[in-house]
Scaffold this active site. Structure first.
Site, PDB file in Angstrom:
ATOM      1  N   LYS A  81       0.826  -1.222   0.000  1.00 57.28           N
ATOM      2  CA  LYS A  81       0.000   0.000   0.000  1.00 57.28           C
ATOM      3  C   LYS A  81       0.854   1.263   0.000  1.00 57.28           C
ATOM      4  O   LYS A  81       0.347   2.345  -0.281  1.00 57.28           O
ATOM      5  CB  LYS A  81      -0.996  -0.003   1.164  1.00 57.28           C
ATOM      6  CG  LYS A  81      -0.399   0.123   2.540  1.00 57.28           C
ATOM      7  CD  LYS A  81      -1.502   0.170   3.605  1.00 57.28           C
ATOM      8  CE  LYS A  81      -0.902   0.338   4.992  1.00 57.28           C
ATOM      9  NZ  LYS A  81      -1.948   0.342   6.023  1.00 57.28           N
ATOM     10  N   ASP A  82       2.174   1.149   0.310  1.00 57.62           N
ATOM     11  CA  ASP A  82       3.067   2.318   0.270  1.00 57.62           C
ATOM     12  C   ASP A  82       3.610   2.606  -1.128  1.00 57.62           C
ATOM     13  O   ASP A  82       4.189   3.664  -1.359  1.00 57.62           O
ATOM     14  CB  ASP A  82       4.274   2.106   1.206  1.00 57.62           C
ATOM     15  CG  ASP A  82       3.883   2.063   2.679  1.00 57.62           C
ATOM     16  OD1 ASP A  82       2.816   2.618   3.029  1.00 57.62           O
ATOM     17  OD2 ASP A  82       4.635   1.473   3.475  1.00 57.62           O
ATOM     18  N   ARG A 129      -8.632   8.100   4.641  1.00 57.28           N
ATOM     19  CA  ARG A 129      -9.555   7.030   4.220  1.00 57.28           C
ATOM     20  C   ARG A 129     -10.317   6.470   5.416  1.00 57.28           C
ATOM     21  O   ARG A 129     -11.535   6.283   5.370  1.00 57.28           O
ATOM     22  CB  ARG A 129      -8.748   5.901   3.548  1.00 57.28           C
ATOM     23  CG  ARG A 129      -9.522   4.616   3.334  1.00 57.28           C
ATOM     24  CD  ARG A 129      -8.590   3.488   2.894  1.00 57.28           C
ATOM     25  NE  ARG A 129      -7.605   3.134   3.908  1.00 57.28           N
ATOM     26  CZ  ARG A 129      -7.850   2.349   4.962  1.00 57.28           C
ATOM     27  NH1 ARG A 129      -9.053   1.847   5.160  1.00 57.28           N
ATOM     28  NH2 ARG A 129      -6.895   2.080   5.839  1.00 57.28           N
ATOM     29  N   ARG A 130      -9.583   6.185   6.489  1.00 53.93           N
ATOM     30  CA  ARG A 130     -10.248   5.659   7.686  1.00 53.93           C
ATOM     31  C   ARG A 130     -11.166   6.711   8.294  1.00 53.93           C
ATOM     32  O   ARG A 130     -12.289   6.404   8.707  1.00 53.93           O
ATOM     33  CB  ARG A 130      -9.203   5.201   8.709  1.00 53.93           C
ATOM     34  CG  ARG A 130      -8.471   3.928   8.303  1.00 53.93           C
ATOM     35  CD  ARG A 130      -7.368   3.570   9.293  1.00 53.93           C
ATOM     36  NE  ARG A 130      -6.723   2.305   8.930  1.00 53.93           N
ATOM     37  CZ  ARG A 130      -5.432   2.043   9.100  1.00 53.93           C
ATOM     38  NH1 ARG A 130      -4.633   2.963   9.620  1.00 53.93           N
ATOM     39  NH2 ARG A 130      -4.929   0.866   8.765  1.00 53.93           N
ATOM     40  N   ARG A 151       0.432   9.903  14.138  1.00 58.52           N
ATOM     41  CA  ARG A 151       1.473   9.194  13.381  1.00 58.52           C
ATOM     42  C   ARG A 151       2.246   8.342  14.361  1.00 58.52           C
ATOM     43  O   ARG A 151       2.022   8.370  15.562  1.00 58.52           O
ATOM     44  CB  ARG A 151       2.408  10.185  12.693  1.00 58.52           C
ATOM     45  CG  ARG A 151       1.888  10.680  11.367  1.00 58.52           C
ATOM     46  CD  ARG A 151       3.039  11.088  10.456  1.00 58.52           C
ATOM     47  NE  ARG A 151       3.900   9.968  10.109  1.00 58.52           N
ATOM     48  CZ  ARG A 151       5.092  10.084   9.560  1.00 58.52           C
ATOM     49  NH1 ARG A 151       5.588  11.274   9.321  1.00 58.52           N
ATOM     50  NH2 ARG A 151       5.809   9.027   9.256  1.00 58.52           N
ATOM     51  N   ARG A 157       1.208   4.327  18.679  1.00 52.76           N
ATOM     52  CA  ARG A 157      -0.232   4.485  18.465  1.00 52.76           C
ATOM     53  C   ARG A 157      -1.043   3.815  19.574  1.00 52.76           C
ATOM     54  O   ARG A 157      -1.967   4.405  20.129  1.00 52.76           O
ATOM     55  CB  ARG A 157      -0.615   3.926  17.092  1.00 52.76           C
ATOM     56  CG  ARG A 157      -0.041   4.768  15.957  1.00 52.76           C
ATOM     57  CD  ARG A 157      -0.343   4.184  14.591  1.00 52.76           C
ATOM     58  NE  ARG A 157       0.407   4.884  13.571  1.00 52.76           N
ATOM     59  CZ  ARG A 157      -0.093   5.249  12.387  1.00 52.76           C
ATOM     60  NH1 ARG A 157      -1.326   4.959  12.080  1.00 52.76           N
ATOM     61  NH2 ARG A 157       0.655   5.887  11.520  1.00 52.76           N
ATOM     62  N   CYS A 244      -1.561   7.713  -2.213  1.00 56.19           N
ATOM     63  CA  CYS A 244      -1.919   6.789  -1.137  1.00 56.19           C
ATOM     64  C   CYS A 244      -2.381   7.492   0.131  1.00 56.19           C
ATOM     65  O   CYS A 244      -2.741   6.845   1.098  1.00 56.19           O
ATOM     66  CB  CYS A 244      -0.793   5.798  -0.846  1.00 56.19           C
ATOM     67  SG  CYS A 244       0.663   6.543  -0.127  1.00 56.19           S
TER      68      CYS A 244
END
Length: 319
Positions: A81-82, A129-130, A151, A157, A244
């Site tokens: 996804k990166d 997106r989330r 981040r 997190r 992305c």
């Protein structure tokens, strides 16, 4: 004379080292050659800015690719996804191994699931997106939540929840699986509720295109169904002209009739980060048997989404 060890370029994060270690083991078994990990620091690892501000696409990838092209490493492992959607001619995407769980997950205080979060719950995620999908779900279910941009690595997190600063954070199931921390998840978010990032849960193994022998050897690790799925998802992202960090979710999955896989369904979503507007569509077609078939599936869905107003929801269009 023994062949020299293959050098595998990897980011230094605990997650990157874990997934690169798993690939290294598979390559050792496949080739009989030693594999050593070469740690490379990327701009995305050192910058404290939010991903959307530092360019998103490619910030974790460029340094690894530069090392490949200089010959400092023989191959590199990325979280798929990166990867920017355009593949450079001088680099080969040698393998996309079998995908991990693509879902997003919640790690919340007191073992709470999403539906049991208190009113006004603070949920951390660095992903537009989330945010778009969590806020849309909350709106449609009469919940009040606040999405907080964060981040940092997994420890950082989850630390926000443990310290009480946030009620919950949203992470990728695949990453937690790979570092052995899936038992900390309090809720698996169904893909009907939050579509993952294009390519989420999949890895990309890349090497220099001139290294044909190594490319051929690494191709043994490729999973054709995973490759077809992520190609369709990334084609959708590219056709939306989104990077992305755009609020785009996509998932291609295989539909089986008994034991026989008959079709591939591709779902896509794009929305405003406050969740007030979402464009969510899906298309189903035969399982792609070629790269161009998979690309066509993504483009087809993207054009339908654009016709429904997706372009206006993504903020700055990537040029």
């Amino acid at each position: 004379m023994t062949e020299r060890a293959l050098r595998l370029g990897t980011r230094r994060s605990k997650l990157a080292m874990a997934q690169s270690g798993q690939v290294a083991q598979a390559v050792r078994q496949l080739t009989g050659r030693a594999v050593e990990l070469v740690e490379i620091t990327t701009y995305g690892d050192t910058s404290r800015e939010h991903l959307a501000q530092i360019g998103g696409t490619g910030v974790f990838v460029t340094a690894l690719r530069d090392a490949l092209l200089r010959g400092d490493v023989d191959f590199a492992v990325h979280s798929l996804k990166d990867l920017p959607t355009a593949q450079p001619d001088d680099l080969a995407l040698a393998a996309v191994p079998l995908r991990e769980d693509p879902r997003d997950v919640l790690v919340a205080r007191d073992g709470l699931t999403f539906d049991r979060l208190p009113n006004g719950a603070r949920i951390g995620t660095g992903s537009p997106r989330r945010m778009a999908q969590l806020n849309a779900y909350a709106r449609s279910h009469g919940m009040a939540i606040e999405t907080v941009p964060i981040r940092g690595n997994v420890d950082t997190r989850i630390g926000y929840v443990r310290s009480g600063e946030l009620d919950a954070v949203v992470l990728a199931a695949a990453g937690l699986n790979r570092i052995g921390r899936i038992d900390e998840v309090t809720d698996f978010l169904a893909v009907d509720f939050v579509l993952p990032a294009p390519g989420q849960g999949a890895l990309a193994i890349e090497c220099a295109a001139v290294n044909a022998d190594l490319t051929a050897a690494l191709a043994e690790l490729d999973d054709p169904f995973t490759r077809a799925a992520v190609t369709a998802e990334r084609s959708l992202l590219a056709a939306l002209e989104a990077g992305c960090t755009a609020p785009v979710g996509a998932l291609a999955d295989l539909l089986a009739d008994g034991q026989v896989v008959t079709e591939m369904r591709l779902r896509g979503v794009v929305g405003t980060t406050d969740g007030s507007t979402l464009v969510q569509l899906s298309t189903t077609g035969p399982v792609p048997t070629s790269h161009s078939d998979a690309v066509a599936l993504g483009r087809e869905l993207a054009s339908e989404m654009l016709a429904k107003g997706a372009a206006g929801l993504m903020g700055e269009r990537a040029r």
